[in-house]
Design an enzyme around this catalytic site. Sequence first.
Site, short mmCIF file in Angstrom:
data_model
loop_
_atom_site.label_atom_id
_atom_site.label_comp_id
_atom_site.label_asym_id
_atom_site.label_seq_id
_atom_site.Cartn_x
_atom_site.Cartn_y
_atom_site.Cartn_z
N TYR A 48 0.83 -1.20 0.00
CA TYR A 48 0.00 0.00 0.00
C TYR A 48 0.87 1.25 0.00
CZ TYR A 48 -4.04 -2.78 -0.15
OH TYR A 48 -4.99 -3.64 -0.61
N ASP B 86 -6.46 -8.40 1.01
CA ASP B 86 -7.52 -7.56 0.47
C ASP B 86 -8.20 -8.29 -0.68
OD1 ASP B 86 -9.11 -5.36 0.20
OD2 ASP B 86 -7.62 -4.12 -0.81
#
Length: 352
Positions: A130, A240
């Site tokens: 991220y 995710d």
Amino acid sequence: MKLVVLPGDGIGPEITAATLAVLDAAAARHSLTLDLAEHDVGHASLAKHGTTVHPDLLDTVRRADGFILGPTATFDFKDEAKGEINPSKFFRKSLDLFANIRPARTYKGLKAPVGDFDLIVVRENTEGFYADRNLEQGGSEMLVTPDVVISLRRITRLCCERIAHAACALAVRRRKHLTVVHKANVLRIADGMFLDICRAAAAQYPGLAVDEILVDAMMAHVVRDPARFDVIVTTNMFGDILSDLTAELSGSLGLGGSLNAGLDHAMAQAAHGSAPDIAGRDIANPTSLILSTAQLLEWHGARKQQPHFVDAARAIDAAVAAVIAEGHATRDVGGSLGTAAFGQLVAERMRR
Ligand code: NAD
């Protein structure tokens, strides 16, 4: 319990309203004292305050016992200098909400295209791939030339250790089976360290069975035989993606609960996004946020040793399952109920 409610963007306000109806019924049925405060976040806040996250909001949620964040239009928020902060990243990072707990299960009354299952994806939540939260300052994507981009992934021993222990602790309370999902055949150093740390952590939990699966093969295994999985631990991006898949395999992305937990704070957040394609039409499935909120009540009850909060959480799970088993469902899972009507049915079930 002091709860801050941040409805968010797109379908956020609709699924939040349905969730609050259920919460209200849970409070009445289980004698929960709830002190709710609602604040804007995302586009509503940007329009009012010039920023998607008002500067006071961090202190507000810090003072609370927990908070509910509806989905936000994160893809729209590109420039922090213009107040466009990704609220999800902001709270996860600022409050060190390192464990993202994402259960997925099938329901009686809904089609289970790959068979019945009941599992939890435990996803590291504060680093990994991220780019907007990897560095103290700046982002970890670099435009080297107009045609060359480097995106960096950060993996640290501390974050691996704490997510591994969170997953092991959860697994020993369930079916005592942990699956470590990784890509250590390619990301040999980073995922090699993650894998070693997960093995060492698991060894500290007697009776815990552990297996290890490469993330690409995992996509096939979880579709082929999801029932073989109990608790799955993995790094941020893999978790995710995998948890969206497991939610969809359970019937819909709109069914997946998601709690972001740290040592001192926790945030209930739907696993899905703001779904602008269906926003404002009262057709979104509110289950994800309802179940996430139940997870938050359970987290609070366990932490403060207040069993009635844990009871309320279990009762919400059971009410959702009962309503679905009776054939009530929103459009995404083949029904015709609206968002508000589904929330009302779950709330009524809670009151019985
Ligand atoms: P999405 O998750 O919003 O939607 C994907 C698909 O699933 C859409 O067809 C949508 O209609 C459907 N869907 C999602 N939630 C549903 C629900 N509760 N009931 C019924 N159907 C549902 O993903 P997207 O369209 O790629 O992203 C939209 C926006 O959400 C983007 O700005 C993205 O960055 C953001 N996003 C936010 C979060 C978050 O706040 N946690 C997570 C993912 C995406």
